[in-house]
Every structure is written in structure tokens, then in C-alpha cells.
Motif scaffolding. Sequence first.
Motif, PDB file in Angstrom:
ATOM      1  N   SER A  71      43.325  36.738  38.007  1.00 25.63           N
ATOM      2  CA  SER A  71      44.008  35.453  37.963  1.00 25.63           C
ATOM      3  C   SER A  71      43.483  34.512  39.059  1.00 25.63           C
ATOM      4  O   SER A  71      43.259  33.320  38.825  1.00 25.63           O
ATOM      5  N   ASN A  72      43.248  35.046  40.253  1.00 18.15           N
ATOM      6  CA  ASN A  72      42.653  34.222  41.320  1.00 18.15           C
ATOM      7  C   ASN A  72      41.267  33.737  40.921  1.00 18.15           C
ATOM      8  O   ASN A  72      40.897  32.588  41.176  1.00 18.15           O
ATOM      9  N   SER A  73      40.490  34.620  40.299  1.00 14.34           N
ATOM     10  CA  SER A  73      39.139  34.248  39.880  1.00 14.34           C
ATOM     11  C   SER A  73      39.194  33.156  38.822  1.00 14.34           C
ATOM     12  O   SER A  73      38.405  32.217  38.835  1.00 14.34           O
ATOM     13  N   ALA A  86      34.097  39.842  40.477  1.00 11.53           N
ATOM     14  CA  ALA A  86      33.321  38.696  40.953  1.00 11.53           C
ATOM     15  C   ALA A  86      33.519  37.509  40.031  1.00 11.53           C
ATOM     16  O   ALA A  86      33.763  37.672  38.841  1.00 11.53           O
ATOM     17  N   ASP A  87      33.444  36.315  40.618  1.00 13.24           N
ATOM     18  CA  ASP A  87      33.498  35.105  39.786  1.00 13.24           C
ATOM     19  C   ASP A  87      32.500  34.097  40.320  1.00 13.24           C
ATOM     20  O   ASP A  87      32.094  34.172  41.477  1.00 13.24           O
ATOM     21  N   ASN A  88      32.078  33.181  39.455  1.00 13.38           N
ATOM     22  CA  ASN A  88      31.235  32.088  39.945  1.00 13.38           C
ATOM     23  C   ASN A  88      32.038  30.792  39.969  1.00 13.38           C
ATOM     24  O   ASN A  88      31.631  29.763  39.472  1.00 13.38           O
ATOM     25  N   GLY A 100      49.913  38.625  44.885  1.00  8.51           N
ATOM     26  CA  GLY A 100      48.564  38.064  44.815  1.00  8.51           C
ATOM     27  C   GLY A 100      47.497  38.999  45.334  1.00  8.51           C
ATOM     28  O   GLY A 100      47.530  40.212  45.096  1.00  8.51           O
ATOM     29  N   PHE A 101      46.582  38.422  46.058  1.00  5.05           N
ATOM     30  CA  PHE A 101      45.412  39.125  46.556  1.00  5.05           C
ATOM     31  C   PHE A 101      45.772  40.444  47.254  1.00  5.05           C
ATOM     32  O   PHE A 101      45.120  41.471  47.093  1.00  5.05           O
ATOM     33  N   TYR A 102      46.874  40.401  48.032  1.00  9.03           N
ATOM     34  CA  TYR A 102      47.215  41.565  48.870  1.00  9.03           C
ATOM     35  C   TYR A 102      47.569  42.809  48.057  1.00  9.03           C
ATOM     36  O   TYR A 102      47.585  43.914  48.573  1.00  9.03           O
TER      37      TYR A 102
HETATM   38  P1  ADP Z   1      48.044  32.764  45.304  1.00  9.80           P
HETATM   39  O1  ADP Z   1      46.977  33.047  44.292  1.00  9.80           O
HETATM   40  O2  ADP Z   1      49.441  32.974  44.796  1.00  9.80           O
HETATM   41  O3  ADP Z   1      47.874  31.466  46.029  1.00  9.80           O
HETATM   42  P2  ADP Z   1      46.760  34.919  46.714  1.00  9.80           P
HETATM   43  O4  ADP Z   1      47.192  35.738  47.875  1.00  9.80           O
HETATM   44  O5  ADP Z   1      46.407  35.671  45.482  1.00  9.80           O
HETATM   45  O6  ADP Z   1      47.914  33.887  46.443  1.00  9.80           O
HETATM   46  O7  ADP Z   1      45.523  34.060  47.123  1.00  9.80           O
HETATM   47  C1  ADP Z   1      45.576  33.225  48.232  1.00  9.80           C
HETATM   48  C2  ADP Z   1      44.548  32.128  48.137  1.00  9.80           C
HETATM   49  O8  ADP Z   1      43.218  32.651  48.348  1.00  9.80           O
HETATM   50  C3  ADP Z   1      44.448  31.441  46.782  1.00  9.80           C
HETATM   51  O9  ADP Z   1      45.436  30.431  46.656  1.00  9.80           O
HETATM   52  C4  ADP Z   1      43.044  30.865  46.844  1.00  9.80           C
HETATM   53  O10 ADP Z   1      43.032  29.653  47.579  1.00  9.80           O
HETATM   54  C5  ADP Z   1      42.278  31.907  47.633  1.00  9.80           C
HETATM   55  N1  ADP Z   1      41.550  32.818  46.744  1.00  9.80           N
HETATM   56  C6  ADP Z   1      41.901  34.058  46.376  1.00  9.80           C
HETATM   57  N2  ADP Z   1      40.996  34.585  45.534  1.00  9.80           N
HETATM   58  C7  ADP Z   1      40.032  33.657  45.368  1.00  9.80           C
HETATM   59  C8  ADP Z   1      38.817  33.580  44.602  1.00  9.80           C
HETATM   60  N3  ADP Z   1      38.416  34.588  43.815  1.00  9.80           N
HETATM   61  N4  ADP Z   1      38.078  32.443  44.698  1.00  9.80           N
HETATM   62  C9  ADP Z   1      38.489  31.413  45.471  1.00  9.80           C
HETATM   63  N5  ADP Z   1      39.616  31.420  46.198  1.00  9.80           N
HETATM   64  C10 ADP Z   1      40.371  32.520  46.152  1.00  9.80           C
END
Ligand code: ADP
Length: 632
Positions: free
Chosen positions: A42-44, A84-86, A136-138
Motif C-alpha cells: 500500500s505504501n508503494s 520494491a517500487d519505482n 503501516g511500515f512498522y
Molecule cells: P502511512 O502510510 O500510514 O503514512 P507508514 O508508517 O506506512 O504510515 O509510512 C510512513 C510514511 O513513510 C509514508 O506516509 C510515506 O511518506 C513514507 N513511505 C513509506 N513507504 C514508502 C515508499 N515505499 N515510498 C515512499 N515513501 C514511503
Amino acid sequence: MNATNKTTSGSHSFQAEVAQLLHLMVHSIYSETDIFLRELISNSSDACDKLRYEALDKPDLIAEGSALAITIRANKDAGTLTIADNGIGMTEQEMIDNLGTIARSGTRAFMERIKQAQEAKETKEGGQLIGQFGVGFYAAFMVADKIEVISRRAGAAEANIWTSKGGDGFTVEPADDARAEAITHGTAIFLHLKPDALKYLEEDEIERIVGRYSDHIQFPIMLQVDADRSRQINKASALWQRSKSELTTEDYKEAYRTLCNAYDEPALTLHYKAEGRQSYAVMLFVPTTRPFDLYDPNFKSGLKLYVRRVFISESASLLPNYLRFVSGIVDSEDLPLNISREMLQNNVQLAHIRKAITSRVISEFAKTAENDAEHYLKIWESFGATIKEGLYEDRERKDELLPLIRFTTTKGETLRSLKDYVADFKENQTEIYYLVGESIARLKANPKLEAAKARGVEVLLLTDHVDAFWTSAMMDFEGKKLTSLSQGNVDLSLIPLLESEADKDKEDTNGKDVEEATLASLKVTLKELVSDVRASSRLTDSAACLVADGFGFDRELERLLARQNKGSGAKPVLEVNLRHPLLKAAAKAKREDQEDIAFILLDQSKIIDGEVPEDPAAFASRLNRLILRGMA
Ligand code: ADP
């Protein structure tokens, strides 16, 4: 955004909330570890969306010949999974800010709740709470004991590598290895999987999870099978463009989870295409659970604007603020693709769309209330207080919104609508009565209800923070005025008393002259403290109560505003029940006793309203004096 602490060059410590969250992740009893993949994808996808948007103005940002995509690679020898994403990528500072802090306020308090739920082994609740929070990311730390993030911001020369083993901190350094060279723009996340998470290296497993959670991500998700072979494992369709008949309930549930990054189920789904002056597709969802930060001033609505399948903005205010809990997608066919975010505010076409979808959402609520009352009450429980904000923010829609409101009333446990209320009007009743306060229990004990109770008249009991505000705006429902029982001259005398109460009305009084003298004496004593002292027609059993004058704010609103130093300073009116023995006695008492009684009536009325007497010590000594005199 809170910056993290930089300790030595390149090393940073996590914001306290992040450290706490990571601890929860690592020791999680939360069973659905699969969701880490969904979060990273989803972040990608967001990163690809952002780049596509920026590239509308600066096409050079996207490397020639490259299509935006997400690639997953499993390396069994190294035990690593790479996503990975571009997309847009991150600068060094963005990595420090985004992957070291949580920007949402209220996070700490919320995390405490998750921790408690987990400690109490309420796995399900813990899971749901995490869902509301969106880790999210964590979430990746549930399956990885070391994470490397290599990222190059589109248009930037340098790439950086963020590394962490969880715990307290992370490092960010320039990246110059082969992995970084492979990234023209975008981000690659290397997860060094924990021994018990190695199953995520299996193709079947990856495909299963992507199919379940990320099938409708708009960009292709490629599974790299070997060095030069990859295949797409998601549908990558814009689901909202399909017709309703093609989609099942299950599809909608998944769409909700994929598009809105949600964990719960949608309580309502609204999917349609508008054709005509404006053409657009709409797929909206009302969540089941209330987001924990719904009342945070920085709350971000999950409603995204697309133009012809291209993501434009998630802050286009497509719905009014009081419907901010509705998430989903609006995809316009007519807006220009290069519409700037600033232009969104004043765009006429968008204003038209906004109006139309607001009407649709409201009528969907009305339909649900009509056809499935029980289900509607669940939605009401989560979002009712928010919908009520519309009563003062969107006065034009008052007549559409009022029928949606559900109330606790003196009638009993079930929530009632104004239509229910009006249908049960008593003989000669012409107004709708309500009382605003802090809790139902307190309101039920409030003497201001007495006259209504004595006549069997139903009263709306309002305890939401917003109630004091919207009720102050002189409302009526189908021509029946909403009247506060703590304001102005409420006269219920035309409504017949219940039989059991009728006798009280015949009780002796002191006679008109004496009564007037009593009122005058009270007025003289309390002259600085109240705007008037009046005979009450709303009390039958209690001695006195405080009400607001007919104009201006209700007592409850005055109290709320006073707390923020915004009160009008208007003095209340003391209403007394001249049939009450204390008032009858006051008429005959000595002047000094009359004075004590006057102050005690005022102070006890404050206490009943949940306030503290201005001078509690004086209140106590007056009370003691009177008691002693009575016993002497
Ligand atoms: P959220 O997606 O809810 O904002 P996350 O902890 O998942 O919270 O991510 C924090 C932030 O890190 C995102 O808002 C984004 O700005 C950045 N980020 C995370 N993954 C990516 C990615 N693959 N490419 C660019 N930015 C990213």
C-alpha cells in the motif's frame, strides 16, 4: 512533525511512540502477521500515485521507458524478501522523518489501549485496535528482525539506505551498493525474515496474500521468479469502474480493505456512476469501527479524488467535515488531469460533485434507517455524534439530517427518532423538549424534568459534546420547536397532569401576596448573582433550579464556553417552586434566615447542575446554621 534525536552521525533514535509500537509488534500476540505485506504494498502504491501526480507537470521525473510497478523478490539463500517500487522515493530527511516517527497525534494514548488489550489476552480486540491505528511500515517488524530501506527521490542524484533492527533506533547513510544503483527512482525494502517467518519466501504464500489483500491495487504487482523472469500477480483493475452487477459482497469487502487500507468490514457501501453534467464513478464506504482519531483536528479523511484513474488528492474535501469518516474513491471523467491541489478548493465542477455525493450519502443513511433499523443503530453508535455536527455546520441540510438523529429519551432504553417522539405527543403538546448535560444518569435526576415527568411528557436527553452547540441554533422539526428545559419560560401547564400527580396541583399555597413578597426578598438577597428570581412551572418536587434566560445560550453551552473563557457572562435565572415546604417556610422566616435560605437555594441548584458553589465554605456554614437553628 517531531524530529527524531540524532545521536551520532547517521544514527537516530526512534520517537518514543515508535519504540513502543515496535515493542508491541515484536511481542505481538496479534496473529495476522500477513498484513505486513499489504502495508508495504500500500505504501508503494501511494508512492507510485504521488510520482504519477508530480509527473503530470514534470514528465522527466519518471525514467524513460519505465512503467510504475511494484516488484516482490524472494531470496531463499539470503532469507530476504524485497518489496520494491519505482514511485516517488524519499530523500534522506524524509526517511528520517517518515520512518522514525508517527505523525498522528493521540498515538501514545491509543497505544496504551492496545497494550492493555494484549496484556489481557484480548487478541481479537488487540487486532481490531491495531486495525484502527494502521501500523503501516512498522508492521514489517512482525516478520523481520532487520530491515533495510534503500530509496532514491525521483529527480535526486543520491540514494540513501535506512537500516534498523527495531529496538531503539536506526541509521541513515548514503547508499552506493549495487542495490542502490538498480533504483532509478523509488524505494526497495529488504526484509531479513525471522526464522519463523520464512514461509513468506514461498511463491504460493506471497500470491495468496497479494490475492487476498492487494488484488485491486492499481499498479501491477510483479513477482520476480528469477533473475530475468517475473509475472503479474494482481488484477490491477480500477474496481470502482466495474458495474455493480459484476461485484460480490466479498469483492466490496476486499475493495474496502485494499482501497481504504481498512481492517474492519464496511458497514455501508455506496457504488454508482453518475452521468450527465458531470461524469464520475463513486465507491464509498462507511466503516464499522470509529477511527480512534476521528475527533483529532488533524484527522485525515480516507476519501480520494482520482481523475480518469489517476490519483490526484486525498484532501479534496469531497464530503463535508461531518461525514469525514466516509472513505473511498471518487473518479472524475471531466476534471482536468493537471488540476493543482490549490485549485481544488474553488473548482465549480468539484463543488457540484461534492453536493451530489453528500446528498447520496445522507439518503443512503435514511434508507438504511428505514429498511434495517438495527443496522442503522450500529452506524449511529459509531458516527452519530459526528453526523450531528452537520446540524450546525450545514444548516441548509438540517431538514435532511434531523430525521437521521437518534436520541436517548426519558421514555426508556431504546433510541428514538424525532418522528417517534412527535407521534407520541401528549394532549396539547406542541413542542419537543430536551435537556443537555454531561451524563444520562445526571440528566435523569435533574429537577428540570419534573413538570414534564408529572405530565408523562417525553424529554430528549442530550449528552454529546456537540449537542450544546446545535441545539443553540433554534431548531424545529416539521414545524415543532425544539425547546430546552433549562432555558426561558417553559410552560407545560396546558398539558394535563398524570392522574397520580393531579393532587399536588391542588396543594395549598401561601397566597399570591405572600408569594410575591418571597420572590422579592430572594431577589434582594441574590441581586448580584442572578438576573432574576421567578416562580417555576417546571418544578413539582424540588425547591429550585437555575435556568438560562429565554435568549442567549443554554446553561450547558454557557458552561462549556466558560471553560474556554468564551462564555457570555450572562447571569442565570433562579426558579423556585413556591409549593415547596422550604419556600413556604421562607415566607414566614426571619430576615437573616431568609438570606441563608436564598443562598442555599442558589448553591444547591448549582450542585444539581454539576457545578460547585461559588463559596463552598460559606455554603457549608449557612447549611449548618440552619440545621442547628432547626434543632434548637
Ligand atoms: P502511512 O502510510 O500510514 O503514512 P507508514 O508508517 O506506512 O504510515 O509510512 C510512513 C510514511 O513513510 C509514508 O506516509 C510515506 O511518506 C513514507 N513511505 C513509506 N513507504 C514508502 C515508499 N515505499 N515510498 C515512499 N515513501 C514511503
